[in-house]
Write a protein that holds these residues in place. Structure first.
Motif, PDB file in Angstrom:
ATOM      1  N   SER A  31      26.007 -16.662  -9.335  1.00  0.00           N
ATOM      2  CA  SER A  31      25.607 -15.328  -8.913  1.00  0.00           C
ATOM      3  C   SER A  31      26.743 -14.605  -8.221  1.00  0.00           C
ATOM      4  O   SER A  31      27.606 -15.220  -7.589  1.00  0.00           O
ATOM      5  CB  SER A  31      24.408 -15.404  -7.958  1.00  0.00           C
ATOM      6  OG  SER A  31      24.042 -14.098  -7.526  1.00  0.00           O
ATOM      7  N   ALA A  33      25.753 -12.310  -6.029  1.00  0.00           N
ATOM      8  CA  ALA A  33      24.972 -11.735  -4.937  1.00  0.00           C
ATOM      9  C   ALA A  33      25.628 -11.967  -3.582  1.00  0.00           C
ATOM     10  O   ALA A  33      26.372 -12.927  -3.378  1.00  0.00           O
ATOM     11  CB  ALA A  33      23.566 -12.333  -4.925  1.00  0.00           C
ATOM     12  N   GLY A  37      25.723 -16.262  -3.380  1.00  0.00           N
ATOM     13  CA  GLY A  37      26.691 -16.070  -4.445  1.00  0.00           C
ATOM     14  C   GLY A  37      27.491 -17.331  -4.720  1.00  0.00           C
ATOM     15  O   GLY A  37      27.548 -18.247  -3.906  1.00  0.00           O
ATOM     16  N   ASN A  47      14.622 -10.096  -5.063  1.00  0.00           N
ATOM     17  CA  ASN A  47      15.221  -8.793  -5.376  1.00  0.00           C
ATOM     18  C   ASN A  47      14.447  -7.756  -4.564  1.00  0.00           C
ATOM     19  O   ASN A  47      13.315  -7.419  -4.906  1.00  0.00           O
ATOM     20  CB  ASN A  47      15.140  -8.504  -6.871  1.00  0.00           C
ATOM     21  CG  ASN A  47      15.946  -7.286  -7.287  1.00  0.00           C
ATOM     22  OD1 ASN A  47      16.663  -6.692  -6.485  1.00  0.00           O
ATOM     23  ND2 ASN A  47      15.837  -6.903  -8.550  1.00  0.00           N
ATOM     24  N   LEU A  79      19.059 -10.389  -3.526  1.00  0.00           N
ATOM     25  CA  LEU A  79      19.589  -9.151  -4.076  1.00  0.00           C
ATOM     26  C   LEU A  79      18.914  -7.966  -3.406  1.00  0.00           C
ATOM     27  O   LEU A  79      17.770  -8.058  -2.956  1.00  0.00           O
ATOM     28  CB  LEU A  79      19.324  -9.066  -5.586  1.00  0.00           C
ATOM     29  CG  LEU A  79      19.720 -10.266  -6.446  1.00  0.00           C
ATOM     30  CD1 LEU A  79      19.094 -10.131  -7.830  1.00  0.00           C
ATOM     31  CD2 LEU A  79      21.225 -10.367  -6.549  1.00  0.00           C
ATOM     32  N   ASN A 125      20.570  -4.805 -11.110  1.00  0.00           N
ATOM     33  CA  ASN A 125      20.434  -6.229 -10.810  1.00  0.00           C
ATOM     34  C   ASN A 125      19.841  -6.942 -12.017  1.00  0.00           C
ATOM     35  O   ASN A 125      18.819  -6.501 -12.563  1.00  0.00           O
ATOM     36  CB  ASN A 125      19.525  -6.457  -9.601  1.00  0.00           C
ATOM     37  CG  ASN A 125      20.197  -6.106  -8.297  1.00  0.00           C
ATOM     38  OD1 ASN A 125      21.424  -6.042  -8.214  1.00  0.00           O
ATOM     39  ND2 ASN A 125      19.408  -5.886  -7.254  1.00  0.00           N
ATOM     40  N   ALA A 168      24.721  -6.567  -9.467  1.00  0.00           N
ATOM     41  CA  ALA A 168      24.737  -8.007  -9.203  1.00  0.00           C
ATOM     42  C   ALA A 168      24.050  -8.753 -10.338  1.00  0.00           C
ATOM     43  O   ALA A 168      23.180  -8.216 -11.026  1.00  0.00           O
ATOM     44  CB  ALA A 168      24.054  -8.330  -7.878  1.00  0.00           C
TER      45      ALA A 168
END
Length: 222
Positions: A31, A33, A37, A47, A79, A125, A168
């Motif tokens: 990811s 994010a 991440g 999200n 996110l 996203n 993202a």
């Protein structure tokens, strides 16, 4: 991979929407994010919608607070989006599943001039599930493939842009099993990811451009 649940959180006196994926078993994730991440284990994904005026300088901390309020523990990915989370677009291709929230209020070219500014960042996203173990290199390749498909969809929407400044991606797969070495757009798994991402971003982007779809705008006109 289970479908996300649309729920709400109480924040600043409002009921703010968010999507939650509670994975039945830990997955392997890659990811970009701000929370969760990199490459590693993942048990949940959030999200979360935020106002277009969002100005917190600690989004990772904010997402940890949101996760704690949802009783989400262990490693996960968080996110943020200005789009109403209820507008999530789901797409699939074969066994690949994908969900996108598409905000194109401030589309931008990746190699924009240094003087370019975006007063209200939009966000695309993407959360994707591949039911086969991907090697670490293939996970990174999958992020590139999804990004290419997103840019293709945005181009086909008629925008001179490749995305927004705050997009993202999350790609999830099983943590064990024989690892597929590739996820480029002509590989077995990459082409499925690309087709699903293209459809989701195209459909979500068309809806976003057709009228107010940010949670802030809808709230102000309600």
């Amino acid at each position: 991979m289970i479908e996300p649940v649309l729920t709400h959180r109480a924040e600043s006196g409002d009921d703010v929407p968010l999507l939650v994926w509670r994975l039945p078993e830990s997955a392997l994730a890659v990811s970009s994010a701000v929370l969760g991440g990199g490459i590693g284990p993942c048990g949940w994904v959030v999200n979360a919608t935020v106002p277009m005026s969002y100005d917190r300088d600690d989004p990772a901390t904010h997402l940890r607070e949101i996760a704690a309020a949802l009783d989400l523990t262990g490693p996960g990915v968080g996110l943020l989006t200005g789009v109403d989370a209820a507008d999530v677009v789901a797409a699939g291709d074969g066994d690949v599943r994908l969900w996108a929230t598409v905000g194109l209020s401030s589309p931008t070219q990746a190699a924009a001039p240094t003087t370019a500014t975006a007063p209200h960042p939009g966000t695309v996203n993407i959360v994707a599930w591949v039911p086969h173990r991907l090697a670490d290199g293939a996970l990174v390749n999958a992020v590139a493939t999804l990004t290419e498909a997103k840019a293709q969809a945005i181009r086909d929407l008629g925008l001179a842009a490749t995305g927004t400044a705050t997009d993202a991606v999350v790609v999830l797969c099983p943590p064990s099993g024989p690892a597929a070495p590739y996820a480029g757009p002509r590989s077995p798994w990459g082409r499925r990811l690309a087709r699903a991402a293209y459809r989701a971003v195209l459909d979500g982007g068309a809806a976003n451009l057709a009228g107010p779809s940010s949670w802030s705008e809808r709230r102000s006109t309600a």
